[in-house]
Motif scaffolding. Structure first.
Motif, mmCIF file in Angstrom:
data_model
loop_
_atom_site.group_PDB
_atom_site.id
_atom_site.type_symbol
_atom_site.label_atom_id
_atom_site.label_comp_id
_atom_site.label_asym_id
_atom_site.label_seq_id
_atom_site.Cartn_x
_atom_site.Cartn_y
_atom_site.Cartn_z
ATOM 1 N N GLU A 107 0.830 -1.201 0.000
ATOM 2 C CA GLU A 107 0.000 0.000 0.000
ATOM 3 C C GLU A 107 0.868 1.256 0.000
ATOM 4 O O GLU A 107 0.591 2.226 -0.707
ATOM 5 N N GLY A 108 1.940 1.241 0.785
ATOM 6 C CA GLY A 108 2.847 2.385 0.829
ATOM 7 C C GLY A 108 3.496 2.655 -0.517
ATOM 8 O O GLY A 108 3.629 3.807 -0.943
ATOM 9 N N GLU A 135 2.247 1.778 -3.485
ATOM 10 C CA GLU A 135 1.193 2.258 -4.376
ATOM 11 C C GLU A 135 0.880 3.726 -4.144
ATOM 12 O O GLU A 135 0.583 4.460 -5.085
ATOM 13 N N ARG A 136 0.965 4.172 -2.905
ATOM 14 C CA ARG A 136 0.635 5.561 -2.567
ATOM 15 C C ARG A 136 1.849 6.494 -2.636
ATOM 16 O O ARG A 136 1.741 7.678 -2.324
ATOM 17 N N ARG A 169 4.543 6.513 -0.746
ATOM 18 C CA ARG A 169 5.034 6.913 0.579
ATOM 19 C C ARG A 169 6.536 6.673 0.692
ATOM 20 O O ARG A 169 7.084 5.757 0.093
#
Length: 154
Positions: free
Chosen positions: A121-122, A124-125, A127
Motif C-alpha cells: 500500500e505504501g 502504491e501511494r 510513501r
C-alpha cells in the motif's frame, strides 16, 4: 539479534549483527543499481526500534538506527537516478526472530502479512515511510528519542 547486555557481546557477534542488519541492505542496493530502471522502488525493512531503546537488544536497536540514517541518505542519493526508497518501521512481527531464541512473541505482535500489505500500500501511494501499525509514527516525535526505553512484555 543478540539478546544480552552490550558489554557481553563478542566482537564477532557485533560485526555479524551489523553486517546483516546494516551493511548488507546498503551493499545489496549498490549491487542492484545497474539493473534498477527509473521508477524502481527499494524497500528497507528497518524497525520501530530505530527510534527507541530496548535494553534487551542493544546492538539490534543500534544497527536498525544506523540503517534508518543510511536509508535516509540513500533516498537522497537515489532520487537523482529516479529510484524511490521506502523505509518500513514495523513493530514486533511474528517471525522466527523471537522463536528461534526460545522467546515467545511479545504481546501485540503483528502478522507478517500485515507488514507485507502495508508495504504494498505504501508503494502504491508513493510513501517514503511506512509505519506498521500507523501509530508507530509517533515514535519519531518523542521528545527524547532515541533515549526512550521500551521493555518487551511477554
Amino acid at each position: 539479534a543478540v539478546r544480552k547486555p552490550l558489554l557481553e557481546h563478542s566482537r564477532e557477534e557485533l560485526e555479524n549483527l551489523f553486517r546483516v542488519n546494516t551493511l548488507a541492505p546498503v551493499e545489496l542496493t549498490r549491487m542492484l543499481l545497474p539493473v534498477l530502471p527509473k521508477g524502481s522502488t527499494v524497500v528497507f525493512i528497518i524497525s520501530g526500534v530505530a527510534f527507541i531503546n530496548v535494553p534487551e537488544l542493544p546492538s539490534y536497536c543500534a544497527a536498525k538506527g544506523a540503517l534508518h540514517y543510511l536509508a535516509v541518505n540513500l533516498e537522497r542519493e537515489l532520487e537523482g537516478r529516479g529510484i524511490n526508497v521506502v523505509r518500513v518501521y514495523p513493530k514486533q512481527v511474528k517471525t522466527g526472530f523471537f522463536t528461534r531464541n526460545g522467546v515467545p512473541y511479545p504481546k501485540g505482535s503483528i502478522e507478517p502479512a500485515a507488514v507485507a500489505g502495508a508495504i504494498l500500500e505504501g508503494i502504491e501511494r508513493g510513501r517514503r515511510e511506512v509505519f506498521v501499525p500507523g501509530y508507530l509514527k509517533l515514535l519519531k516525535y518523542l521528545p527524547n528519542w532515541p533515549v526512550f526505553t521500551y521493555r518487551f512484555r511477554y
